[in-house]
Design an enzyme around this catalytic site. Sequence first.
Site, PDB file in Angstrom:
ATOM      1  N   SER A   1      -8.763  12.038   3.906  1.00 45.45           N
ATOM      2  CA  SER A   1     -10.210  11.583   3.614  1.00 45.45           C
ATOM      3  C   SER A   1      -9.733  10.128   3.038  1.00 45.45           C
ATOM      4  O   SER A   1      -8.871  10.061   2.129  1.00 45.45           O
ATOM      5  CB  SER A   1     -10.877  12.360   2.902  1.00 45.45           C
ATOM      6  OG  SER A   1     -11.328  13.511   3.662  1.00 45.45           O
TER       7      SER A   1
ATOM      8  N   CYS B   1     -18.182  18.210   6.035  1.00 41.63           N
ATOM      9  CA  CYS B   1     -17.647  18.847   7.159  1.00 41.63           C
ATOM     10  C   CYS B   1     -17.305  20.362   6.882  1.00 41.63           C
ATOM     11  O   CYS B   1     -18.199  20.706   5.792  1.00 41.63           O
ATOM     12  CB  CYS B   1     -16.480  18.031   7.687  1.00 41.63           C
ATOM     13  SG  CYS B   1     -15.187  18.323   6.388  1.00 41.63           S
TER      14      CYS B   1
ATOM     15  N   HIS C   1     -12.417  10.342   7.884  1.00 41.23           N
ATOM     16  CA  HIS C   1     -12.107  11.937   7.718  1.00 41.23           C
ATOM     17  C   HIS C   1     -11.502  12.251   8.862  1.00 41.23           C
ATOM     18  O   HIS C   1     -11.898  12.188  10.045  1.00 41.23           O
ATOM     19  CB  HIS C   1     -13.453  12.585   7.129  1.00 41.23           C
ATOM     20  CG  HIS C   1     -14.007  11.914   6.142  1.00 41.23           C
ATOM     21  ND1 HIS C   1     -13.704  12.154   4.784  1.00 41.23           N
ATOM     22  CD2 HIS C   1     -15.171  11.179   6.101  1.00 41.23           C
ATOM     23  CE1 HIS C   1     -14.359  11.632   4.046  1.00 41.23           C
ATOM     24  NE2 HIS C   1     -15.439  11.089   4.536  1.00 41.23           N
TER      25      HIS C   1
ATOM     26  N   GLU D   1     -14.416  18.513   1.037  1.00 41.10           N
ATOM     27  CA  GLU D   1     -15.218  18.279   2.683  1.00 41.10           C
ATOM     28  C   GLU D   1     -15.818  17.056   2.433  1.00 41.10           C
ATOM     29  O   GLU D   1     -17.035  17.044   2.488  1.00 41.10           O
ATOM     30  CB  GLU D   1     -15.929  19.360   2.872  1.00 41.10           C
ATOM     31  CG  GLU D   1     -15.092  20.727   3.367  1.00 41.10           C
ATOM     32  CD  GLU D   1     -14.870  21.527   2.159  1.00 41.10           C
ATOM     33  OE1 GLU D   1     -15.036  21.102   1.032  1.00 41.10           O
ATOM     34  OE2 GLU D   1     -14.190  22.628   2.400  1.00 41.10           O
ATOM     35  N   SER D   2     -15.110  15.838   2.794  1.00 36.57           N
ATOM     36  CA  SER D   2     -15.685  14.484   3.011  1.00 36.57           C
ATOM     37  C   SER D   2     -16.089  13.635   1.881  1.00 36.57           C
ATOM     38  O   SER D   2     -15.407  13.619   0.985  1.00 36.57           O
ATOM     39  CB  SER D   2     -16.582  14.536   4.416  1.00 36.57           C
ATOM     40  OG  SER D   2     -16.055  15.278   5.220  1.00 36.57           O
TER      41      SER D   2
END
Length: 331
Positions: free
Chosen positions: A227, A80, A241, A65-66
């Site tokens: 990403s 995120c 992203h 997540e990022s």
Amino acid sequence: FSGAEYFEGVEKLLEIWFTHTDGKAKNCDLRSIPRNKWESLLQIVHCEVISFSSNELVDAYVLSESSMFISKNRFILKTCGTTTPLQCLEPLIMLVNQHAGFNSYEDVFYSRKNFKRPDLQKSPHRTFDEEVELLNAIFKDGSSYCLGEEDSECWYLYTLHPNNVPQLAQPDQTLEILMSDLDPKVMSLFTKASSSSALEATKKSGIDKLIPNMRIDDFLFDPCGYSMNGITKSGYYMTIHITPELEFSYVSFETNIPQSSYKDVISRVIETFKPGKFVVTIFANKASPASASTHEMQKLSRFGPWMQRDIQFCRLNNYDLTYTFYSKFPS
Ligand code: PUT
């Protein structure tokens, strides 16, 4: 895309500059923290490392997540979804003290745009008040702000700049562009159905042309999502992203490249992704060539079809901050 399960693309962004109270930070280095310690820390945040690149000045991690960027004294964590970055603060501070030798902060920033679905977030991220309560319990004397229209398009910031720590006057600046309601054709590039690899998505979209001399580490998720981290030899970074699902499309762009004008970078980014609306934030300290950007943004009342609907300035202790909101259509 239609009927896809909701995903919150909006990130929580933590940036901490560490220092030592006696001014002797020469031998302190966040990059001395072993990889397995970072991985354990990220478990608390509910994300993991999926790719890594580095050079002499910066370590860049693409996360599930990022992203995370680690340099000598600066920690950046951008996550995120329903991740919980503020839950890792206390263990982070212990880790930094034990392995990197720092014992204080020069600057702390925590920021995010308003979530589309705050009800899906985990504690302490359900409201900004709850986030500030946790931050205040750890850092004393921080300040919190909401820029933009509360309960609509807005952006939250918590920041701390202690006065009793040694100051370094090195130039620093950050540009963020947070885009929503993106062009479906552009978004379709960031799916496995349209692009066979991350490299293909990077090239077809033109991401590789946004900022020159970036060494790119990119990742295309299955079935969709993208990403990338880019780093330069001089230690600058960029990160993008993409949540491409049409019902909740979102793209974030961030860089710390120094520029006296961000007009061209902003134009390239919005022409690449074609958002319906976007927020721009620019931080610049006094030594930064970007310190004139506050005046510049005031003059940029439109970018082609995107009209400036809101602009606010904040003079923080160590930085000037400009917030602007643009959209194609009035809300
Ligand atoms: N995200 C906060 C940026 C502050 C200046 N580097």
